[in-house]
Design a protein around this motif. Structure first.
Motif, PDB file in Angstrom:
ATOM      1  N   VAL A 157       5.795   3.280   6.470  1.00  0.00           N
ATOM      2  CA  VAL A 157       5.343   2.782   5.166  1.00  0.00           C
ATOM      3  C   VAL A 157       5.050   1.297   5.321  1.00  0.00           C
ATOM      4  O   VAL A 157       5.940   0.453   5.183  1.00  0.00           O
ATOM      5  CB  VAL A 157       6.403   3.013   4.076  1.00  0.00           C
ATOM      6  CG1 VAL A 157       5.833   2.662   2.694  1.00  0.00           C
ATOM      7  CG2 VAL A 157       6.915   4.440   4.092  1.00  0.00           C
ATOM      8  N   ARG A 170       8.404   0.095  -6.036  1.00  0.00           N
ATOM      9  CA  ARG A 170       7.405  -0.128  -4.985  1.00  0.00           C
ATOM     10  C   ARG A 170       7.457  -1.554  -4.464  1.00  0.00           C
ATOM     11  O   ARG A 170       7.036  -1.839  -3.339  1.00  0.00           O
ATOM     12  CB  ARG A 170       5.993   0.168  -5.519  1.00  0.00           C
ATOM     13  CG  ARG A 170       5.676   1.647  -5.673  1.00  0.00           C
ATOM     14  CD  ARG A 170       4.244   1.820  -6.138  1.00  0.00           C
ATOM     15  NE  ARG A 170       3.298   1.233  -5.206  1.00  0.00           N
ATOM     16  CZ  ARG A 170       2.052   0.884  -5.499  1.00  0.00           C
ATOM     17  NH1 ARG A 170       1.598   1.057  -6.729  1.00  0.00           N
ATOM     18  NH2 ARG A 170       1.257   0.369  -4.585  1.00  0.00           N
ATOM     19  N   SER A 182       0.836  -1.193   0.000  1.00  0.00           N
ATOM     20  CA  SER A 182       0.000   0.000   0.000  1.00  0.00           C
ATOM     21  C   SER A 182       0.868   1.239   0.000  1.00  0.00           C
ATOM     22  O   SER A 182       1.926   1.280   0.627  1.00  0.00           O
ATOM     23  CB  SER A 182      -0.881  -0.001   1.254  1.00  0.00           C
ATOM     24  OG  SER A 182      -1.509   1.253   1.418  1.00  0.00           O
ATOM     25  N   THR A 183       0.460   2.260  -0.756  1.00  0.00           N
ATOM     26  CA  THR A 183       1.211   3.506  -0.774  1.00  0.00           C
ATOM     27  C   THR A 183       0.777   4.430   0.364  1.00  0.00           C
ATOM     28  O   THR A 183       1.295   5.517   0.498  1.00  0.00           O
ATOM     29  CB  THR A 183       1.011   4.229  -2.114  1.00  0.00           C
ATOM     30  OG1 THR A 183      -0.395   4.442  -2.338  1.00  0.00           O
ATOM     31  CG2 THR A 183       1.593   3.420  -3.250  1.00  0.00           C
ATOM     32  N   LYS A 184      -0.143   3.971   1.189  1.00  0.00           N
ATOM     33  CA  LYS A 184      -0.576   4.795   2.300  1.00  0.00           C
ATOM     34  C   LYS A 184       0.519   4.849   3.345  1.00  0.00           C
ATOM     35  O   LYS A 184       1.066   3.825   3.753  1.00  0.00           O
ATOM     36  CB  LYS A 184      -1.860   4.234   2.913  1.00  0.00           C
ATOM     37  CG  LYS A 184      -2.477   5.144   3.962  1.00  0.00           C
ATOM     38  CD  LYS A 184      -3.835   4.624   4.419  1.00  0.00           C
ATOM     39  CE  LYS A 184      -4.481   5.592   5.409  1.00  0.00           C
ATOM     40  NZ  LYS A 184      -5.811   5.110   5.866  1.00  0.00           N
ATOM     41  N   THR A 185       0.844   6.043   3.778  1.00  0.00           N
ATOM     42  CA  THR A 185       1.873   6.223   4.798  1.00  0.00           C
ATOM     43  C   THR A 185       1.274   6.938   6.002  1.00  0.00           C
ATOM     44  O   THR A 185       0.202   7.552   5.922  1.00  0.00           O
ATOM     45  CB  THR A 185       3.052   7.046   4.255  1.00  0.00           C
ATOM     46  OG1 THR A 185       2.585   8.343   3.867  1.00  0.00           O
ATOM     47  CG2 THR A 185       3.691   6.359   3.062  1.00  0.00           C
ATOM     48  N   PHE A 186       2.007   6.855   7.099  1.00  0.00           N
ATOM     49  CA  PHE A 186       1.567   7.483   8.347  1.00  0.00           C
ATOM     50  C   PHE A 186       2.741   8.297   8.890  1.00  0.00           C
ATOM     51  O   PHE A 186       3.888   7.861   8.844  1.00  0.00           O
ATOM     52  CB  PHE A 186       1.136   6.420   9.357  1.00  0.00           C
ATOM     53  CG  PHE A 186       0.033   5.523   8.855  1.00  0.00           C
ATOM     54  CD1 PHE A 186      -1.298   5.804   9.133  1.00  0.00           C
ATOM     55  CD2 PHE A 186       0.328   4.398   8.092  1.00  0.00           C
ATOM     56  CE1 PHE A 186      -2.312   4.988   8.663  1.00  0.00           C
ATOM     57  CE2 PHE A 186      -0.683   3.573   7.606  1.00  0.00           C
ATOM     58  CZ  PHE A 186      -2.000   3.872   7.900  1.00  0.00           C
ATOM     59  N   PHE A 196       3.275  13.121  -0.273  1.00  0.00           N
ATOM     60  CA  PHE A 196       2.321  13.237  -1.384  1.00  0.00           C
ATOM     61  C   PHE A 196       3.068  13.352  -2.712  1.00  0.00           C
ATOM     62  O   PHE A 196       2.634  12.786  -3.725  1.00  0.00           O
ATOM     63  CB  PHE A 196       1.420  14.452  -1.165  1.00  0.00           C
ATOM     64  CG  PHE A 196       0.365  14.625  -2.220  1.00  0.00           C
ATOM     65  CD1 PHE A 196      -0.768  13.830  -2.233  1.00  0.00           C
ATOM     66  CD2 PHE A 196       0.504  15.591  -3.207  1.00  0.00           C
ATOM     67  CE1 PHE A 196      -1.741  13.984  -3.210  1.00  0.00           C
ATOM     68  CE2 PHE A 196      -0.460  15.757  -4.186  1.00  0.00           C
ATOM     69  CZ  PHE A 196      -1.583  14.958  -4.191  1.00  0.00           C
ATOM     70  N   TYR A 223      11.073   8.047  -0.086  1.00  0.00           N
ATOM     71  CA  TYR A 223      10.610   9.001   0.925  1.00  0.00           C
ATOM     72  C   TYR A 223      11.784   9.744   1.549  1.00  0.00           C
ATOM     73  O   TYR A 223      11.689  10.944   1.848  1.00  0.00           O
ATOM     74  CB  TYR A 223       9.793   8.286   1.997  1.00  0.00           C
ATOM     75  CG  TYR A 223       8.395   7.948   1.540  1.00  0.00           C
ATOM     76  CD1 TYR A 223       7.368   8.883   1.621  1.00  0.00           C
ATOM     77  CD2 TYR A 223       8.112   6.702   0.977  1.00  0.00           C
ATOM     78  CE1 TYR A 223       6.088   8.582   1.184  1.00  0.00           C
ATOM     79  CE2 TYR A 223       6.830   6.392   0.523  1.00  0.00           C
ATOM     80  CZ  TYR A 223       5.830   7.344   0.624  1.00  0.00           C
ATOM     81  OH  TYR A 223       4.559   7.046   0.167  1.00  0.00           O
ATOM     82  N   GLN A 283       4.091   9.874  -3.801  1.00  0.00           N
ATOM     83  CA  GLN A 283       2.968   9.071  -4.263  1.00  0.00           C
ATOM     84  C   GLN A 283       2.424   9.539  -5.609  1.00  0.00           C
ATOM     85  O   GLN A 283       1.946   8.737  -6.414  1.00  0.00           O
ATOM     86  CB  GLN A 283       1.867   9.098  -3.207  1.00  0.00           C
ATOM     87  CG  GLN A 283       2.267   8.433  -1.897  1.00  0.00           C
ATOM     88  CD  GLN A 283       1.354   8.778  -0.747  1.00  0.00           C
ATOM     89  OE1 GLN A 283       0.283   9.359  -0.948  1.00  0.00           O
ATOM     90  NE2 GLN A 283       1.760   8.441   0.467  1.00  0.00           N
TER      91      GLN A 283
END
Length: 454
Positions: free
Chosen positions: A53, A394, A36-40, A415, A404, A418
């Protein structure tokens, strides 16, 4: 010590198996689900930025600690100090003396290394998920308590001096690149080699090392990136336990350097007995991702791919395949910088072909791209290769963390990382033509010839 990356090197064209690269990437992506490309993101109370990641395909993690310090932060007259500190961080602490850092990681089945650029320094480890706390504890320890004894500093200074001798001073192509970059950037610190000038490396002493460490190596000057089989809560728990106790420090202010106007091209010729083959080199000072308007840096990235990214590119096709005047031709764009980026062209001629013949052929290719947009076929192929390459990265935990790291270190955002493939996909041929017309300006160029001495 492991070899550490300190200087950009001349890019060599990849001439085999390139035609199928995009298909290979697409096939790889189809066989295994991409993470997943969702990061926190969150920030600890001591100022440490944390990026998570998640990638749950295997029980491993990649940890990167990115310090916002690089060769531009070297004090005047002591170039190479940031790179020297990349080495010093492996010299040990009171809790983990000598080479215990790498030894502990190796015993746990992991791997570690580091590299320095003009703008940032990165330390990274790859290891099993259940050893995450170990590598976090080790990194936090050297962030706070590095061994800066006289013996440690002098010993590592000798190591760096020898590294420079082996990698730069004994390599004619590396020396020419170093001289060309010095001419390209004028008085800007990018003109100084990351590894440092030899005379200035020898000026590094314990006091200089102590001052540099106290003003740059701190949690409030760092970004922790953890990619792998972790959740944000797990990372927060470990980060707060291991990095949280490290106290912030008063940082040295980063100087906003002017980028002097260039009024014309610089040219020089280097003749050396130890040069095995001639080399044509041209560097352009161009916009970076950090200072370019939307789409401009991506256009330069695509332009480099079109001109010299592989055996189907314009420069390689014209000089190596059609005219047979060169054995190698490559083009690269280095855009991840806080200030100017760099667009590089290098060509190795066939025996007996003069470098001025090579230069005229290079200029002809550039002129053709500036006067008319690339063909639909070439443009589509280059774009597909770039986007497929991003997809392929990826699938690499380390490469994703690196994306990143370099973006955040120069002022970009998650952003931006991504959205990069979509921004490349949105480019039009006319944008790349315009980028070539604007960026490949001889006033912003340095041209160098390297010739073997008879």
């Amino acid at each position: 010590m492991k070899p550490r990356t300190a200087l950009s090197t001349l890019t060599t064209a990849v001439v085999s198996a390139v035609a199928g690269f995009a298909a290979l990437c697409a096939a790889t992506a189809a066989q295994a689900p991409a993470p997943s490309t969702k990061t926190f993101q969150f920030v600890l109370q001591n100022g440490l930025q944390v990026v998570v990641v998640p990638d749950h395909r295997a029980p491993v993690i990649t940890q990167m600690v990115v310090y916002k310090v690089g060769a531009v932060d070297d004090p005047p007259g002591i170039s190479g100090l940031a790179h020297f500190f990349e080495h010093m961080m492996f010299r040990g602490t009171r809790n983990n003396p000598g080479g215990a850092f790498s030894q502990n990681i190796a015993r746990a089945g992991g791997d570690d290394n580091a590299f320095t650029t003009h703008d940032y320094t990165v330390f990274h480890e790859q290891i099993a998920k259940d050893k995450f706390r170990l590598v976090a504890r080790l990194e936090a320890d050297r962030m706070a308590g590095l061994d800066l004894s006289e013996n440690a500093v002098m010993a590592e200074r000798d190591v760096v001096t020898e590294e420079r001798r082996m990698r730069i001073d004994n390599d004619p192509q590396a020396l020419v690149l170093e001289q060309a970059e010095a001419a390209l950037y004028l008085t800007h610190p990018y003109a100084r080699p990351v590894i440092g000038w030899p005379e200035e490396i020898r000026r590094i002493g314990r006091q200089e090392a102590e001052n540099f460490y106290r003003r740059h190596y701190a949690p409030n000057n760092a970004v922790l990136i953890v990619a792998g089989d972790v959740t944000p809560d797990e990372v927060r728990q470990v980060a707060e336990a291991e990095y949280g106790p490290v106290q912030p420090r008063e940082l040295a202010a980063r100087i906003d350097y002017a980028q002097p106007r260039r009024m014309g091209e610089n040219r020089f010729v280097v003749t050396r007995k130890d040069a095995k083959v001639p080399l044509f080199l041209r560097l352009y000072r161009v916009q970076s991702y950090a200072d370019a308007p939307a789409g401009a840096a991506e256009s330069l990235e695509l332009l480099a791919r079109l001109m010299g990214g592989d055996a189907t590119s314009a420069l390689y096709r014209k000089l190596v395949v059609e005219r047979r005047i060169a054995t190698d031709a490559s083009v690269s764009y280095d855009g991840y910088a806080r200030d100017s980026g760099q667009f590089s062209i290098s060509v190795t001629p066939r025996p007996g072909v003069p470098l001025d013949t090579i230069e005229r052929a290079v200029d002809e290719v550039i002129s053709n791209i500036q006067r008319r947009p690339p063909s639909k076929e070439d443009f589509a192929r280059a774009k597909t290769q770039l986007v497929a390459g991003a997809q392929f990265r990826r699938d690499s935990q380390f490469e994703m963390a690196s994306a990143y790291a370099r973006a955040l270190a120069v002022g970009l955002t998650g952003f931006d990382v991504q959205q990069w493939p979509a921004r490349v996909q949105a480019l039009k041929p006319a944008q790349v033509q315009a980028a070539a017309a604007e960026a490949l300006n001889r006033n912003e160029a340095v041209t160098a010839y390297l010739l073997p001495k008879p």
